[in-house]
Design a protein around this motif. Structure first.
Motif, PDB file in Angstrom:
ATOM      1  N   LEU A   8       0.830  -1.209   0.000  1.00 51.27           N
ATOM      2  CA  LEU A   8       0.000   0.000   0.000  1.00 51.27           C
ATOM      3  C   LEU A   8       0.861   1.255   0.000  1.00 51.27           C
ATOM      4  CD1 LEU A   8      -2.714   1.369  -0.015  1.00 51.27           C
ATOM      5  CD2 LEU A   8      -2.831   1.040   2.473  1.00 51.27           C
TER       6      LEU A   8
ATOM      7  N   ALA B  69       2.054   1.788  -3.452  1.00 53.37           N
ATOM      8  CA  ALA B  69       0.953   2.256  -4.304  1.00 53.37           C
ATOM      9  C   ALA B  69       0.660   3.734  -4.058  1.00 53.37           C
ATOM     10  CB  ALA B  69      -0.297   1.409  -4.060  1.00 53.37           C
ATOM     11  N   VAL B  70       0.683   4.145  -2.800  1.00 51.13           N
ATOM     12  CA  VAL B  70       0.433   5.555  -2.465  1.00 51.13           C
ATOM     13  C   VAL B  70       1.543   6.433  -3.034  1.00 51.13           C
ATOM     14  CG1 VAL B  70       0.342   7.199  -0.546  1.00 51.13           C
ATOM     15  CG2 VAL B  70      -1.023   5.104  -0.465  1.00 51.13           C
TER      16      VAL B  70
ATOM     17  N   CYS C 170       0.980   6.944  -6.675  1.00 54.97           N
ATOM     18  CA  CYS C 170      -0.047   7.964  -6.939  1.00 54.97           C
ATOM     19  C   CYS C 170       0.537   9.364  -6.837  1.00 54.97           C
ATOM     20  CB  CYS C 170      -1.201   7.828  -5.942  1.00 54.97           C
ATOM     21  SG  CYS C 170      -2.243   6.401  -6.187  1.00 54.97           S
TER      22      CYS C 170
ATOM     23  N   GLN D 151      -6.959   8.660  -2.343  1.00 59.27           N
ATOM     24  CA  GLN D 151      -7.935   7.584  -2.179  1.00 59.27           C
ATOM     25  C   GLN D 151      -8.671   7.324  -3.496  1.00 59.27           C
ATOM     26  OE1 GLN D 151     -11.403   8.562   0.081  1.00 59.27           O
ATOM     27  NE2 GLN D 151     -11.761   6.429   0.707  1.00 59.27           N
TER      28      GLN D 151
ATOM     29  N   SER E  74      -7.654   8.031  -6.521  1.00 54.14           N
ATOM     30  CA  SER E  74      -6.706   7.492  -7.487  1.00 54.14           C
ATOM     31  C   SER E  74      -6.497   5.997  -7.257  1.00 54.14           C
ATOM     32  CB  SER E  74      -5.378   8.243  -7.391  1.00 54.14           C
ATOM     33  OG  SER E  74      -4.463   7.766  -8.325  1.00 54.14           O
ATOM     34  N   LEU E  75      -6.408   5.606  -6.001  1.00 52.93           N
ATOM     35  CA  LEU E  75      -6.222   4.194  -5.669  1.00 52.93           C
ATOM     36  C   LEU E  75      -7.484   3.365  -5.900  1.00 52.93           C
ATOM     37  CD1 LEU E  75      -4.185   4.550  -2.365  1.00 52.93           C
ATOM     38  CD2 LEU E  75      -3.359   3.609  -4.526  1.00 52.93           C
TER      39      LEU E  75
ATOM     40  N   GLU F  33      -7.848   0.501  -8.384  1.00 52.09           N
ATOM     41  CA  GLU F  33      -7.261  -0.809  -8.100  1.00 52.09           C
ATOM     42  C   GLU F  33      -7.876  -1.474  -6.870  1.00 52.09           C
ATOM     43  OE1 GLU F  33      -3.090  -0.199  -7.627  1.00 52.09           O
ATOM     44  OE2 GLU F  33      -2.969   1.046  -9.420  1.00 52.09           O
TER      45      GLU F  33
ATOM     46  N   VAL G 235      -5.929   5.425   3.999  1.00 49.91           N
ATOM     47  CA  VAL G 235      -5.055   6.210   3.127  1.00 49.91           C
ATOM     48  C   VAL G 235      -4.360   7.300   3.935  1.00 49.91           C
ATOM     49  CG1 VAL G 235      -4.951   7.693   1.077  1.00 49.91           C
ATOM     50  CG2 VAL G 235      -6.472   5.693   1.100  1.00 49.91           C
TER      51      VAL G 235
END
Length: 124
Positions: free
Chosen positions: A10, A13-14, A17, A31, A33-34, A37, A45
């Motif tokens: 995570l 992934a953040v 972004c 949030q 943007s994620l 997925e 987040v």
């Protein structure tokens, strides 16, 4: 700087972004943007962004009502630092670099060679 290998899925992934965003992002923007997925709670987040800030990878701008977050370094800067750190602990950095050149793509080798040639000419 903390290595990407030490970050959770995570957290990576953040950071991704934030790197893709045109500027600092609110928790809600990250949030959303994620959400393409995975569906995550706002608080999840926010906690992840705050954890990245404590690790020194993200900075938080608290000037506006909605805090905005941005990555401290670009993706390229971060990975260059990781590579430098790896060379520092590898022992024989010359052998590591030779092995690296053996495993990168022909196009990457060409770009590397051109960059090294240009830097040599600029140094003269």
């Amino acid at each position: 700087m903390l290595g990407m290998a030490q970050l959770g899925d995570l957290e990576r992934a953040v950071l991704g972004c934030l790197w893709q965003a045109p500027g600092p992002q609110t928790v809600r923007e990250v949030q959303e943007s994620l959400a393409r997925e995975r569906k995550l709670a706002y608080t999840t987040v926010m906690t992840t962004l705050q954890r990245l800030a404590r690790k020194g990878l993200v900075e938080q701008d608290a000037q506006s009502r909605a805090h905005r977050f941005s990555a401290v370094a670009t993706r390229e800067e971060m990975f260059a630092e990781l590579m430098t750190d790896a060379l520092g602990i590898a022992g024989d950095d010359h052998q590591v670099m030779l092995r690296f050149v053996d495993v990168i793509s022909p196009k990457a080798r060409e770009v590397l060679a051109e960059t090294l040639d240009r830097r040599e000419r600029e140094a003269d």
